[in-house]
Design an enzyme around this catalytic site. Structure first.
Site, PDB file in Angstrom:
ATOM      1  N   HIS A 153       0.815  -1.220   0.000  1.00 14.76           N
ATOM      2  CA  HIS A 153       0.000   0.000   0.000  1.00 14.76           C
ATOM      3  C   HIS A 153       0.850   1.272   0.000  1.00 14.76           C
ATOM      4  CE1 HIS A 153      -4.023  -1.886   0.771  1.00 14.76           C
ATOM      5  NE2 HIS A 153      -3.216  -2.891   1.051  1.00 14.76           N
ATOM      6  N   ASP A 357       3.768   9.186  -0.844  1.00 16.84           N
ATOM      7  CA  ASP A 357       2.542   8.489  -0.455  1.00 16.84           C
ATOM      8  C   ASP A 357       2.261   7.370  -1.453  1.00 16.84           C
ATOM      9  OD1 ASP A 357       0.191   7.932   0.924  1.00 16.84           O
ATOM     10  OD2 ASP A 357      -0.339  10.051   1.106  1.00 16.84           O
TER      11      ASP A 357
HETATM   12  P1  ADP Z   1      -2.824   6.619   4.946  1.00 14.72           P
HETATM   13  O1  ADP Z   1      -3.241   5.225   4.548  1.00 14.72           O
HETATM   14  O2  ADP Z   1      -1.350   6.872   4.832  1.00 14.72           O
HETATM   15  O3  ADP Z   1      -3.342   7.054   6.271  1.00 14.72           O
HETATM   16  P2  ADP Z   1      -4.738   7.611   2.913  1.00 14.72           P
HETATM   17  O4  ADP Z   1      -5.024   9.012   2.472  1.00 14.72           O
HETATM   18  O5  ADP Z   1      -4.542   6.659   1.797  1.00 14.72           O
HETATM   19  O6  ADP Z   1      -3.471   7.672   3.878  1.00 14.72           O
HETATM   20  O7  ADP Z   1      -5.933   7.066   3.792  1.00 14.72           O
HETATM   21  C1  ADP Z   1      -6.335   7.723   4.969  1.00 14.72           C
HETATM   22  C2  ADP Z   1      -7.754   7.307   5.331  1.00 14.72           C
HETATM   23  O8  ADP Z   1      -8.010   7.704   6.677  1.00 14.72           O
HETATM   24  C3  ADP Z   1      -8.808   8.007   4.456  1.00 14.72           C
HETATM   25  O9  ADP Z   1      -9.864   7.112   4.211  1.00 14.72           O
HETATM   26  C4  ADP Z   1      -9.265   9.165   5.352  1.00 14.72           C
HETATM   27  O10 ADP Z   1     -10.611   9.560   5.127  1.00 14.72           O
HETATM   28  C5  ADP Z   1      -9.133   8.573   6.734  1.00 14.72           C
HETATM   29  N1  ADP Z   1      -8.859   9.652   7.701  1.00 14.72           N
HETATM   30  C6  ADP Z   1      -7.754  10.415   7.783  1.00 14.72           C
HETATM   31  N2  ADP Z   1      -7.870  11.330   8.755  1.00 14.72           N
HETATM   32  C7  ADP Z   1      -9.079  11.153   9.318  1.00 14.72           C
HETATM   33  C8  ADP Z   1      -9.806  11.783  10.391  1.00 14.72           C
HETATM   34  N3  ADP Z   1      -9.300  12.794  11.102  1.00 14.72           N
HETATM   35  N4  ADP Z   1     -11.023  11.319  10.672  1.00 14.72           N
HETATM   36  C9  ADP Z   1     -11.548  10.297   9.977  1.00 14.72           C
HETATM   37  N5  ADP Z   1     -10.922   9.659   8.974  1.00 14.72           N
HETATM   38  C10 ADP Z   1      -9.716  10.076   8.643  1.00 14.72           C
HETATM   39  O1  F6P Z   2      -1.617   2.998   4.219  1.00 21.07           O
HETATM   40  C1  F6P Z   2      -0.550   2.507   4.931  1.00 21.07           C
HETATM   41  C2  F6P Z   2      -0.939   2.112   6.351  1.00 21.07           C
HETATM   42  O2  F6P Z   2       0.182   1.647   7.041  1.00 21.07           O
HETATM   43  C3  F6P Z   2      -1.986   1.034   6.434  1.00 21.07           C
HETATM   44  O3  F6P Z   2      -1.461  -0.265   6.320  1.00 21.07           O
HETATM   45  C4  F6P Z   2      -2.538   1.335   7.786  1.00 21.07           C
HETATM   46  O4  F6P Z   2      -3.782   0.777   8.042  1.00 21.07           O
HETATM   47  C5  F6P Z   2      -2.554   2.859   7.811  1.00 21.07           C
HETATM   48  O5  F6P Z   2      -1.429   3.227   7.067  1.00 21.07           O
HETATM   49  C6  F6P Z   2      -2.540   3.407   9.222  1.00 21.07           C
HETATM   50  O6  F6P Z   2      -1.382   2.986   9.913  1.00 21.07           O
HETATM   51  P1  F6P Z   2      -1.389   2.147  11.271  1.00 21.07           P
HETATM   52  O7  F6P Z   2      -2.105   0.856  10.988  1.00 21.07           O
HETATM   53  O8  F6P Z   2       0.038   1.985  11.646  1.00 21.07           O
HETATM   54  O9  F6P Z   2      -2.154   2.988  12.252  1.00 21.07           O
END
Ligand code: ADP
Ligand code: F6P
Length: 449
Positions: A153, A357
């Site tokens: 991912h 990312d």
């Molecule tokens: P990562 O996997 O690195 O966290 P992504 O942008 O791919 O980054 O996914 C983040 C997910 O977490 C998205 O579905 C987003 O809506 C959710 N998310 C991030 N911040 C918040 C928050 N403050 N409240 C609810 N959901 C959140």
């Molecule tokens: O998108 C990458 C990732 O490490 C996912 O595998 C994971 O669910 C998300 O970020 C949040 O990280 P963590 O599981 O360490 O809270």
């Protein structure tokens, strides 16, 4: 149909688990009588020598326990203090400790041992993410012969960064035991191939096949999507009272990220400051809402970022706020999905500016949430995997505050026609390439591999 077995670090729990990955895999899991295995969430003193079963979902779920020591070495240590910074271009933040890689190997081995008694010869196994690179290697040692795929991912590092691992060859040995390696973006597949060429043994064959460390496997790009139809509905029906109100009628700009150093949050605050310094006509016309819940706070590299961002937000507000207007609002906690969807829809600008990312799902959620007749503008870092397919966003370099400030000013002044044209192209991609498309495409390729 053969059974699908998914293994990830986090097990989706709760009676009605939601979230893109669960939704994507639910149909395949349900129709094949599938199983999802993951970590229960909290370390325990004496772990069970068995998986624990969790009733309640449309598919089987089972969790493994970890001791505090294993959790520290495998999750906080090797996964998040070595692999995460490595894969996000921050080798300077790597904390290499021999006990951590040992713990990572030990936990991958333990998961394999707990899983094997529950496997059937015709299962298909789909392993998720960087916590479990070594799982196929451990399963093969125990005689498992069924197809095993891996999906990463996050970004895959190039050769200069990969070389910073204590034993880079081991990573490629682990990976060579999969039948299919899936990456988010073309850049990750190129980095993987080039790193393997320099640090291990690889020979490209035809049709996305290659010979890695003497084993034949397939590697390709499968950009992950969101559950687009559900998110569009979520935004359309979002509760009004939760939407942000501004006394000055300012347009909202939104950022939503875990408070991770890879997300470029301080960089975007500095660009906003520059924008305010050089565009006094935008004072009271734009309000920046940054939602950034805490993440991995026990990992050393995450310990300063909250203070840094709060300090920057405070300084900018002190410099520019008026009685009626707060330039930046910084919320340091998760918020409910339907509220988030409504906020995206209300925001004139979606700011997605990671320094690195894998994909970035927030970019796709922002697009899905817009009102098609009056959509907002997505500003997107060229270092997000999403930039490979979302070229109609304003693509920027997050390291350059001038470029970012100019993009924000441009988005503020963009005509409705241009906003609609850009948004409709972006939405088409987010609808066509949703998470259901992603999982079906990957699983077809695993069947063929
Ligand atoms: P990562 O996997 O690195 O966290 P992504 O942008 O791919 O980054 O996914 C983040 C997910 O977490 C998205 O579905 C987003 O809506 C959710 N998310 C991030 N911040 C918040 C928050 N403050 N409240 C609810 N959901 C959140
Ligand atoms: O998108 C990458 C990732 O490490 C996912 O595998 C994971 O669910 C998300 O970020 C949040 O990280 P963590 O599981 O360490 O809270």
């Amino acid at each position: 149909m053969s059974r699908l077995v998914v293994v990830s670090n986090r097990l989706p729990l709760g009676d009605n688990p939601s979230g893109g990955l669960v939704v994507a895999l639910q149909d395949a899991l349900r129709s094949s009588g599938g199983l999802w295995v993951g970590f229960a969430g909290e370390p325990v003193e004496s772990p069970e020598d068995e998986l624990a079963w969790h009733p309640g979902a449309a598919f089987q779920r089972a969790s493994f326990d970890l001791t505090q020591e294993d959790y520290e070495a495998y999750y906080l240590g090797y996964s998040n203090s070595v692999l995460w910074p490595l894969c996000h271009g921050r080798v300077d933040l790597m904390r290499i400790l021999p006990g951590h890689v040992e713990g990572y190997r030990r936990v991958n081995e333990r998961i394999a041992k707990l899983l094997v008694p529950h496997l059937r010869p015709d299962d298909r196994i789909w392993v998720q993410d960087y916590h479990l690179f070594a799982l196929a290697f451990e399963l093969r040692k125990l005689g498992v012969e069924c197809p095993i795929g891996h999906f990463l991912h996050i970004p895959f590092p190039g050769p200069a960064d990969c070389a910073a691992l204590p034993n880079p060859g081991e990573l490629f040995d682990w990976l060579s035991h999969y039948d299919l390696l899936g990456f988010q973006a073309g850049r990750d597949l190129s980095n993987f191939t080039e790193s393997a060429r320099q640090l291990a043994e690889i020979e490209p064959l035809h049709d996305h096949r290659l010979l890695l460390q003497g084993r034949v496997l397939r590697a390709d790009v499968y950009p992950i999507g969101i559950d687009t139809a559900a998110f569009i509905e979520e935004a359309r029906t979002a509760p009004d009272e939760d939407r942000m109100r501004s006394l000055t009628g300012a347009q909202m700009m939104i950022g939503v990220d875990r408070l991770d150093y890879s997300k470029g949050i301080p960089h975007r605050f500095r660009a906003f400051q520059l924008l305010m310094e050089n565009n006094s006509d935008l004072h009271e016309k734009i309000s920046f809402l940054q939602i950034a819940p805490p993440t991995r706070e026990a990992v050393e590299a995450y310990q300063d970022i909250r203070e840094e961002t709060e300090h920057l937000a405070g300084r900018i507000n002190g410099q520019f706020a008026t009685v009626n207007w707060t330039p930046i609002r910084f919320i340091h906690r998760p918020i409910p999905r339907n509220v988030l969807a409504g906020l995206y829809r209300q925001a004139r600008i979606g700011l997605v500016t990671p320094l690195a990312d894998g994909m970035n799902l927030v970019a796709k959620e922002y697009v899905a949430a817009q009102d098609v007749s009056d959509p907002g503008v997505l500003i997107l870092s060229r270092f997000a995997g999403a930039a490979e397919t979302m070229g109609d966003a304003l693509i920027i370099n997050p390291h350059d505050p001038w470029e970012l400030a100019e993009a924000i000013a441009r988005a503020m002044r963009m005509t409705a026609n241009e906003r609609r044209r850009r948004h409709s192209a972006l939405l088409r991609d987010v609808v066509e390439h949703d998470v259901g498309w992603w999982s079906a495409t990957y699983l077809d390729a695993l069947a063929a591999a």
